[in-house]
Design a protein around this motif. Structure first.
Motif, short mmCIF file in Angstrom:
data_model
loop_
_atom_site.label_atom_id
_atom_site.label_comp_id
_atom_site.label_asym_id
_atom_site.label_seq_id
_atom_site.Cartn_x
_atom_site.Cartn_y
_atom_site.Cartn_z
N MET A 102 -55.90 4.95 11.69
CA MET A 102 -56.18 3.81 10.83
C MET A 102 -57.62 3.39 11.06
SD MET A 102 -54.13 0.17 10.66
CE MET A 102 -52.59 1.03 10.86
N LYS A 103 -58.35 3.15 9.96
CA LYS A 103 -59.73 2.70 10.06
C LYS A 103 -59.91 1.46 9.20
CE LYS A 103 -61.59 7.33 10.66
NZ LYS A 103 -62.44 8.36 10.10
N MET A 104 -60.64 0.50 9.75
CA MET A 104 -60.97 -0.72 9.00
C MET A 104 -62.33 -0.54 8.34
SD MET A 104 -58.42 -2.75 9.52
CE MET A 104 -59.02 -4.35 9.01
N HIS A 105 -62.43 -1.00 7.11
CA HIS A 105 -63.70 -1.00 6.38
C HIS A 105 -64.10 -2.45 6.18
CE1 HIS A 105 -63.26 3.27 5.58
NE2 HIS A 105 -62.03 3.03 5.20
N ASN A 106 -65.00 -2.94 7.01
CA ASN A 106 -65.39 -4.35 6.97
C ASN A 106 -66.02 -4.77 5.65
OD1 ASN A 106 -64.44 -4.77 9.54
ND2 ASN A 106 -66.39 -4.30 10.50
N VAL A 107 -66.80 -3.90 5.06
CA VAL A 107 -67.48 -4.25 3.82
C VAL A 107 -66.48 -4.46 2.69
CG1 VAL A 107 -69.13 -3.45 2.08
CG2 VAL A 107 -69.57 -3.04 4.51
N ALA A 108 -65.51 -3.58 2.57
CA ALA A 108 -64.54 -3.66 1.49
C ALA A 108 -63.30 -4.46 1.87
CB ALA A 108 -64.13 -2.25 1.06
N CYS A 109 -63.21 -4.90 3.12
CA CYS A 109 -62.02 -5.61 3.61
C CYS A 109 -60.75 -4.78 3.38
CB CYS A 109 -61.88 -6.98 2.96
SG CYS A 109 -63.20 -8.09 3.38
N GLU A 110 -60.86 -3.47 3.60
CA GLU A 110 -59.73 -2.58 3.41
C GLU A 110 -59.44 -1.82 4.69
OE1 GLU A 110 -60.31 0.12 0.15
OE2 GLU A 110 -59.70 -1.39 -1.32
N VAL A 111 -58.24 -1.32 4.76
CA VAL A 111 -57.86 -0.44 5.85
C VAL A 111 -57.50 0.90 5.23
CG1 VAL A 111 -55.43 -1.18 5.85
CG2 VAL A 111 -56.40 -0.19 7.90
N TYR A 120 -54.39 6.64 2.37
CA TYR A 120 -54.35 5.61 1.36
C TYR A 120 -55.10 4.40 1.90
CZ TYR A 120 -52.78 2.40 -2.21
OH TYR A 120 -52.76 1.49 -3.23
N SER A 121 -55.89 3.75 1.03
CA SER A 121 -56.65 2.56 1.41
C SER A 121 -56.16 1.35 0.63
CB SER A 121 -58.14 2.75 1.12
OG SER A 121 -58.66 3.78 1.92
N SER A 122 -56.11 0.21 1.32
CA SER A 122 -55.69 -1.03 0.68
C SER A 122 -56.11 -2.22 1.54
CB SER A 122 -54.16 -1.05 0.51
OG SER A 122 -53.72 -2.28 -0.01
N GLU A 123 -56.18 -3.39 0.92
CA GLU A 123 -56.38 -4.62 1.68
C GLU A 123 -55.09 -5.00 2.40
OE1 GLU A 123 -57.75 -7.65 -0.97
OE2 GLU A 123 -59.64 -6.63 -1.38
N ASN A 124 -53.96 -4.51 1.91
CA ASN A 124 -52.64 -4.78 2.48
C ASN A 124 -52.31 -3.64 3.45
OD1 ASN A 124 -49.84 -4.72 2.95
ND2 ASN A 124 -49.37 -5.63 0.97
N VAL A 125 -52.35 -3.91 4.73
CA VAL A 125 -52.13 -2.88 5.75
C VAL A 125 -50.72 -2.29 5.63
CG1 VAL A 125 -52.06 -2.39 8.22
CG2 VAL A 125 -53.76 -3.98 7.31
N SER A 126 -49.74 -3.12 5.39
CA SER A 126 -48.36 -2.62 5.26
C SER A 126 -48.23 -1.65 4.09
CB SER A 126 -47.39 -3.79 5.08
OG SER A 126 -47.47 -4.68 6.16
#
Length: 140
Positions: A102-111, A120-126
C-alpha cells in the motif's frame, strides 16, 4: 451460480452493500442458494441469497424472514468496503496467496493498493483494498 465479472464491472461498483456482496462471494467464498419457495401467504418467487460457506443451506433458510422478499445481500453485514478495520480482514484473506503493498500519494490524497500484480487507487482505503483484492482473485 457465480457470475463472470469484467474489470469495468468491478471498478464501477460503489463502496457499500454491492461491493461487499462481491467481496463475500469472491474473496471469502460465500455461496449462493435459492431463497425459500414460500412464506405465510403461500408460494413466492425468491431470488438467490448469499450465505457464508460454513452455514448449511437448511440452517440459512431457517434464519430468513418468514414473509416478504429476501435480497441477495441479506446476510452480508461485514462492511468490508466502508470500514477500514473490516477491510484488513480482506488483506488477511488474500495475503495467504498474494503479496500486497500500500502506498500513500500525498498530492492526490489517494492510496494505491497492489495485491499480486493488480492495483487500485482511491481516496477510500477500504474501497482500494476490496477492489484490488477482487481484481487479483478474479484475475482481471
Amino acid at each position: 451460480m457465480t457470475q463472470t465479472l469484467t474489470r469495468e464491472q468491478v471498478l464501477g461498483v460503489d463502496p457499500g452493500r454491492d461491493l461487499d456482496v462481491l467481496v463475500a462471494e469472491h474473496i471469502f467464498g460465500w455461496r449462493r442458494i435459492q431463497g425459500p419457495p414460500h412464506d405465510y401467504d403461500g408460494a413466492v418467487e425468491h431470488g438467490e441469497v448469499l450465505i457464508p460457506p460454513t452455514v448449511p443451506t437448511n440452517e440459512a433458510l431457517q434464519m430468513l424472514p418468514p414473509k416478504g422478499s429476501v435480497p441477495l445481500s441479506y446476510f452480508v453485514n461485514r462492511h468490508w468496503s466502508t470500514d477500514i478495520y473490516r477491510a484488513w480482514m480482506v488483506i488477511k484473506q488474500v495475503e495467504r496467496e498474494w503479496a500486497w503493498e500500500m502506498k500513500m500519494h500525498n498530492v492526490a490524497c489517494e492510496v494505491d493498493v497492489r495485491i499480486g500484480r493488480k492495483d487500485y487507487s482511491s481516496e477510500n482505503v477500504s474501497e482500494a483494498i476490496c477492489k484490488a483484492a477482487l481484481l487479483a482473485v478474479l484475475d482481471l
